[in-house]
Design an enzyme around this catalytic site. Sequence first.
Site, short mmCIF file in Angstrom:
data_model
loop_
_atom_site.label_atom_id
_atom_site.label_comp_id
_atom_site.label_asym_id
_atom_site.label_seq_id
_atom_site.Cartn_x
_atom_site.Cartn_y
_atom_site.Cartn_z
N SER A 140 0.83 -1.22 -0.03
CA SER A 140 0.09 0.03 0.09
C SER A 140 0.88 1.12 0.05
CB SER A 140 -0.91 -0.07 1.17
OG SER A 140 -1.75 1.10 1.03
N ASP A 295 -3.18 6.33 -3.80
CA ASP A 295 -1.69 5.59 -3.18
C ASP A 295 -1.33 4.39 -4.35
OD1 ASP A 295 -3.51 3.58 -2.97
OD2 ASP A 295 -3.11 2.84 -0.75
#
Length: 564
Positions: A140, A295
């Site tokens: 992530s 992201d």
Amino acid sequence: MSWKKTLEKWKNEENLDESLREQLGMLDEEELEDAFYKELEFGTGGMRGKLGPGTNRMNVYTIRKAAQGLADYVKAEHGESIAIAYDNRYLSETFATETARVVGANGIKAYVFSSLRPTPELSFAVRYLQATAGVVITASHNPPEYNGFKAYNEDGGQLPPEEAEKMIDLVEQVESELHVNTEEVAVLEKKGLLEWIDDEVDRAYLEAVQGIRISDETDKDLAIVFTPLHGTAHMLVPASLKEAGYRNVSLVEEQAIPDPEFSTVASPNPEEHQAFAMAIEKGKETGAELLIATDPDADRVGLAVPGEDGEYQVLSGNQTGALMLDYILSQNGNLPENKTVIKTIVTSEMGRTIASKYGARTLDTLTGFKYIGEKIKEFEESKEATFAFGYEESYGYLIEGFVRDKDAVQAALIAADMAGFWKKKGFTLLEALEELYKEHGYYMEEMDSLKLEGRAGTEKISRIVDRFRQMRPETYGGLAVQAIEDYQSSEKTYLDGTKEAISLPKSNVVKFLLADDSWFCLRPSGTEPKLKCYYGVKSDSREKSKALLEQLSKEVTEEWSIVK
């Protein structure tokens, strides 16, 4: 086995990867202990850790062990296939291939994307291909030295606690991470146990994304700047906006290049305002009315909009969630009466107030979008509720349930529609947000974090949470304490000693409920060596709410600073 014995086992392994062997020789004793004193654990985001040698690190061996556990889980579920995606991080492609090699050696077919794809598309692919499970290799928004292994079930959601425990048990039964069976890629391809997937799934996913749109009453000339922050959304978000008719979209070209170092940002996290620096620069050049940042694995999205002074303001996850929720419920006349909004226990209470205005109920879950995905499945099976919107304060949103994880591609499109809708009515998003505050109260939130690495850090975090678990103060931040929720004991305790059960899964979390819809909550991160403390307050003015937040933060951080 002590960590030193495990280390020796690795050192004595004849076929140990040479690069990992070299890295072992460069570590001091403290670093070696941290690399071997435990095995990587599954938290709210699956298995995630630093790259390097050791059982507490991400490497081909810990990946193979996890993949073998997942393969055994799939076989126990009488499944036949698994979908795999990966992001732009170091060794992501390698880890994806190793996962396919392990599951293929177990006779399980792997559908693998041949290049970078977002996490939400992996969730979609599991459902679209009717696979039994899925994996996405990603860390992530963590720093460059991290990577991770997220496991998904046949519903396309991250494994909820019960299923995760089954898989963890199977992982732990793998005798040695150093001796997991694999098969060569060419052999798997020939046997039909490895299939590369791309365009077909992309087209189906983008078509589904277009279906989330509530109304075409939006200004298509809205000036948008988009940055994928070097991650996986560089194709799909622009394609989705173009398909929806937005003709004034500019890309931050320098950040559209997949880069495992994330060299243009201190952190590839849209929660961090610095991540918008280049988008803001581009926005000023183009006169953009909306900045969108995703992201690296494109499950989180952040927004920034110009204020009255022309300077861009980054919206918090709670602010964006409130705007999206109000837009969706106010414009979508097709939702049934049993519509339900799902949020986490650390997400603003403003969402509950907005949902109530439109006749929707709000359901809380623990932190982690897997719990929201699990509830969507329950709704579909029981027919007792209809999913209306799901979100969490950490920039995660889901509009439609064809994905069972937070989806920045969906959220980016609905953000554009929402901004275009308000522009057509003569409002900016900031002005629309101010109207919500005036109507519902000035809900404001903040978060403190304490980063403590290694075994000593983990133990100190536990001591801090335990200290708060045992406290029974009458006030905090000048606000009366009404109740304390301990999610580890599953008990809610009122100040008069009355207790009631908490129905959510057990978790090492403590939440203090205060007067006037205010609260704070301590939670060790499931994916980083951090203690997080979330605060939420409400008052009738911006100034009062800011003062309440400052006082709450001051008192809580002073309390944890005395823990040794």
